[in-house]
Structure formats: C-alpha cells, structure tokens
Design a protein around this motif. Structure first.
Motif, PDB file in Angstrom:
ATOM      1  N   GLY A 207       8.126  -3.652  -5.485  1.00  0.00           N
ATOM      2  CA  GLY A 207       7.054  -2.835  -6.023  1.00  0.00           C
ATOM      3  C   GLY A 207       6.068  -2.412  -4.958  1.00  0.00           C
ATOM      4  O   GLY A 207       6.299  -2.566  -3.765  1.00  0.00           O
ATOM      5  N   ALA A 208       4.952  -1.893  -5.427  1.00  0.00           N
ATOM      6  CA  ALA A 208       3.925  -1.371  -4.532  1.00  0.00           C
ATOM      7  C   ALA A 208       2.576  -1.880  -5.014  1.00  0.00           C
ATOM      8  O   ALA A 208       2.479  -2.844  -5.763  1.00  0.00           O
TER       9      ALA A 208
ATOM     10  N   ILE B 149      -3.906  -5.119  -5.465  1.00  0.00           N
ATOM     11  CA  ILE B 149      -2.934  -6.201  -5.355  1.00  0.00           C
ATOM     12  C   ILE B 149      -1.528  -5.626  -5.302  1.00  0.00           C
ATOM     13  O   ILE B 149      -1.253  -4.569  -5.882  1.00  0.00           O
ATOM     14  N   HIS B 150      -0.652  -6.294  -4.605  1.00  0.00           N
ATOM     15  CA  HIS B 150       0.755  -5.913  -4.594  1.00  0.00           C
ATOM     16  C   HIS B 150       1.390  -6.424  -5.886  1.00  0.00           C
ATOM     17  O   HIS B 150       1.111  -7.548  -6.332  1.00  0.00           O
TER      18      HIS B 150
ATOM     19  N   VAL C 118       5.332   0.711   0.956  1.00  0.00           N
ATOM     20  CA  VAL C 118       4.271  -0.156   1.466  1.00  0.00           C
ATOM     21  C   VAL C 118       4.447  -0.232   2.974  1.00  0.00           C
ATOM     22  O   VAL C 118       5.500  -0.637   3.466  1.00  0.00           O
ATOM     23  N   ILE C 119       3.419   0.186   3.707  1.00  0.00           N
ATOM     24  CA  ILE C 119       3.499   0.259   5.165  1.00  0.00           C
ATOM     25  C   ILE C 119       2.403  -0.588   5.803  1.00  0.00           C
ATOM     26  O   ILE C 119       1.422  -0.951   5.145  1.00  0.00           O
TER      27      ILE C 119
ATOM     28  N   SER D 208      -0.441   0.727   0.389  1.00  0.00           N
ATOM     29  CA  SER D 208       0.517   1.244  -0.575  1.00  0.00           C
ATOM     30  C   SER D 208       0.371   2.761  -0.589  1.00  0.00           C
ATOM     31  O   SER D 208      -0.666   3.300  -0.977  1.00  0.00           O
ATOM     32  N   TYR D 209       1.410   3.432  -0.129  1.00  0.00           N
ATOM     33  CA  TYR D 209       1.403   4.883   0.115  1.00  0.00           C
ATOM     34  C   TYR D 209       2.301   5.520  -0.935  1.00  0.00           C
ATOM     35  O   TYR D 209       3.513   5.298  -0.951  1.00  0.00           O
ATOM     36  N   ASP D 210       1.696   6.283  -1.838  1.00  0.00           N
ATOM     37  CA  ASP D 210       2.428   6.847  -2.978  1.00  0.00           C
ATOM     38  C   ASP D 210       2.233   8.346  -3.039  1.00  0.00           C
ATOM     39  O   ASP D 210       1.132   8.852  -2.799  1.00  0.00           O
ATOM     40  N   ILE D 211       3.294   9.052  -3.403  1.00  0.00           N
ATOM     41  CA  ILE D 211       3.230  10.497  -3.618  1.00  0.00           C
ATOM     42  C   ILE D 211       3.821  10.792  -4.992  1.00  0.00           C
ATOM     43  O   ILE D 211       4.913  10.316  -5.326  1.00  0.00           O
TER      44      ILE D 211
END
Length: 369
Positions: free
Chosen positions: A48-49, A111-112, A191-192, A229-232
C-alpha cells in the motif's frame, strides 16, 4: 446489551484490513472475548501507500487505548494544502486538528497503510487473527450464521461482520449482486525516499496539485519513515483492474505540473508503482440482517477524493460497538448501527462521486468530515 452478554457473543469478522482490525479492537475494548478475524491472505505483507487518519479516527484510538501504537508509526499534520498544478498558487487550505476532551490535540496523522494495519493487529489479543481463511460461503440461519472457508473450515457465529472489501463475498451473497462501478479514473501510487523527492517534502503536511485536465498529484509525506507517498489520479476509459503504464505516459499526464513532480515521475521504478482503476459501489438498501452486518468498503466503498475510506471504516467499528451497548439484542443493535452510520456514508459516497477540480476546491471535503 449487558457487558456480560457481549462478552459471550461468538463474533466472526471477515477481513483483516483496517476495517476488520478496527472492529476487532473496538469490540475487545468493550469486553468481547470471543472475537475472531478471518483473513484470506496466507501472510501479512507491507503493501500500500500513505493514508491520512483524520482527527475523529485518532480520537477513537485514544478511546480504545492504542494511541501510542499509532503515534509511533505516524506523523502529525496540521493542514492540507490544495495548489495549482505548477505549485504557484494555494487554492485552499484545510485545517484539521481539534481539541481532545482532556486538552490533547488530535492532528491528522500521516501513516503508511501497512504500518497502520500492523499497529492495529499488534494490539489485538493473541489468537484473534486467522490467516489463510478465504470465505467461500455464508448461510444466515436467523439467530446465527455459518461461514465456510476454502480451506475446509467452518465457523458458526452469533454476529458476523463482513469487512471483506469492495468485492465482498458477504455483500454479494446476502445483500447485493451489483458489481463495483468504474469511476473513469486510474490511480498510480508509489512510495519513494524523501531523498528522491526533489524537495517536495518540507514538512508533515500533504499537498494536492490540481491539473486542468482532471489529473491530481497527491503528495503525502511519511517523514517518520523518510519517505513520500507519491500518488497520481487521472481520467481514463480503461476499466481493467491493473492497467499497464509507461514512464512516458505518466510524464505526459503531468504536463504543466511542478517540475519536481514531473522529475519524480521520470525517475520512478515502474515495478514499484501500483496501477489501479478506481471503483466504488452504489449505496445499498440495507447493510444488515439479524446477525450479519457489513462494514467499511464492503458496505460503502467510495472514491478516494475525500480520503475517507479508511476513516469511515474506523468510525463504523465504533458505531457498531456503541450500538451493541445501546441495543437490547444483536438484531436491534445492527439496526441502530445502520441507522446511525448509513446516512453519513451515503453522503460521503455521493460527494466522492462528484470529484473536485481546480475551479471548485470548496467541494473537496464535506463539512464536518
């Protein structure tokens, strides 16, 4: 119901995600001793993220005596910023801390997802969770229900809680055979390391960058992990569950965005990117029978625009336990649970389907969410 009655209830929870685990903790916090969570996965993995836990959810962790477990694996956030795609203008700021009854501040906590589930499962009593139990069927007997699992095991319980997600077997067999609804959007998540984020992370506050073409870049800092957490999210007509993507495709989606966001996309290892079509479900007529109730995504899966999926499941868990304390029987309690929670989640489903964009950021979050 009396505490002694709740103590002796045979309770089976289907699904060990945040909804099922929250329900188990909430039930154990009011004295239920025969609570069992059945999870289909053979092992629990860190997947997950990032997600944001809202102040009302954080308040419940205090109530359930597990705030420290959440605090240890999360970062407090004061507000959300919604910006233009290029980051040049702040379109809106959403502040969210509120005061605890005893003068403690509940912040939104970043939180992750994997850490969150680990923390929840870690505070459950030993022997609560049973892995490798994929539900194949449920028979509602009226006063109890019998569950059959693919591994051959069967369980009969006085109360069954279906927390088995958007593709819920319990919902399909007892409540509705309607399939999940494709939103016309995809979500790409990774997640980076903060070291690879090109300066996007400066504090613990999430930032959403709004594109004119319907694309949104979500940046959720996980500084306690040294990660972002990098989301598009982007529009698409491809409703396949896990659409394939390329680096060029991601970069083209981000035309006009902050150069740092584009640079991250160029450098992503696509094998670490989760690519998913986005679905929700139509509101159900009912969530419960006399001994079975749905919870979380199984009851009201919603689009992610308001960030309320996990939080709604946590509030469901509290709503269900409070209903058990107020009702004189399991059937009465489940009716109270639906009466209290369903209007709220129906509205969140509706608002989430509207989506939001740079010209209407005031619609981003409903009041009091």
């Amino acid at each position: 119901m009396e505490i002694s009655d709740i103590k002796n209830l045979r309770i089976a929870i289907i699904g060990g995600g945040y909804g099922g685990a929250s329900a188990a903790k909430a039930l154990q916090s009011i004295g239920a001793e025969n609570v069992h969570v059945y999870e289909q996965a053979p092992a629990l993995a860190q997947v997950g993220a990032g997600i944001g836990l809202r102040p009302p959810s954080v308040e419940l962790f205090r109530k359930w005596g597990m705030f420290q477990a959440i605090e240890a694996v999360s970062s407090p956030s004061d507000h959300l910023e919604i910006l233009t795609a290029d980051g040049g203008h702040i379109l809106a700021t959403e502040e969210w801390p509120f005061m605890h009854a005893y003068a403690q501040v509940n912040h939104n906590r970043m939180i992750h997802r994997g850490d969150f589930i680990d923390a929840l499962l870690g505070v459950l009593k030993e022997g609560t969770v049973h892995l490798g139990h994929k539900l194949s069927g449920i028979e509602d007997n009226g006063t109890d229900a019998t569950l059959t699992f693919e591994n051959g095991n069967t369980v009969t319980a006085d109360l069954v809680i279906g927390a088995d997600g958007i593709r819920s077997t319990i919902r399909h067999q007892l409540f509705s055979q309607k399939e999940p609804v494709f939103s016309g959007e995809h979500a790409y998540r990774a997640v980076i390391s903060i070291d690879d984020a090109h300066g996007l992370v400066t504090d613990d506050n999430p930032r959403f960058y709004m594109g004119d073409n319907g694309t949104i870049a979500y940046n959720l800092p996980l500084r306690h992990r040294g990660q972002l957490s990098y989301d598009i999210t982007a529009r698409s007509e491809d409703g396949s569950w896990a659409p394939e993507i390329t680096t060029d495709y991601l970069v083209n989606l981000l035309e006009g965005f902050d150069e740092r966001i584009i640079q991250v996309a160029k450098e992503l290892d696509l094998s670490t990117v989760t690519s998913r079509s986005v679905f929700d479900i139509d509101p159900l007529d009912s969530w419960h029978t006399g001994c079975v109730a749905l919870l979380g995504d199984a009851a009201h899966a919603m689009l992610h625009h308001q960030g309320q999926g996990a939080n709604s499941a946590i509030l469901d868990a509290d709503g269900l336990t409070e209903a058990l304390l107020q009702g004189s029987s399991v059937p009465e309690a489940l009716a109270l649970y639906q009466t209290h929670r369903k209007p709220l989640t129906d509205e969140l489903q509706r608002v989430s389907r509207q989506g939001w964009h740079a010209d209407a950021v005031e619609s981003a979050f409903p009041a009091n969410a």
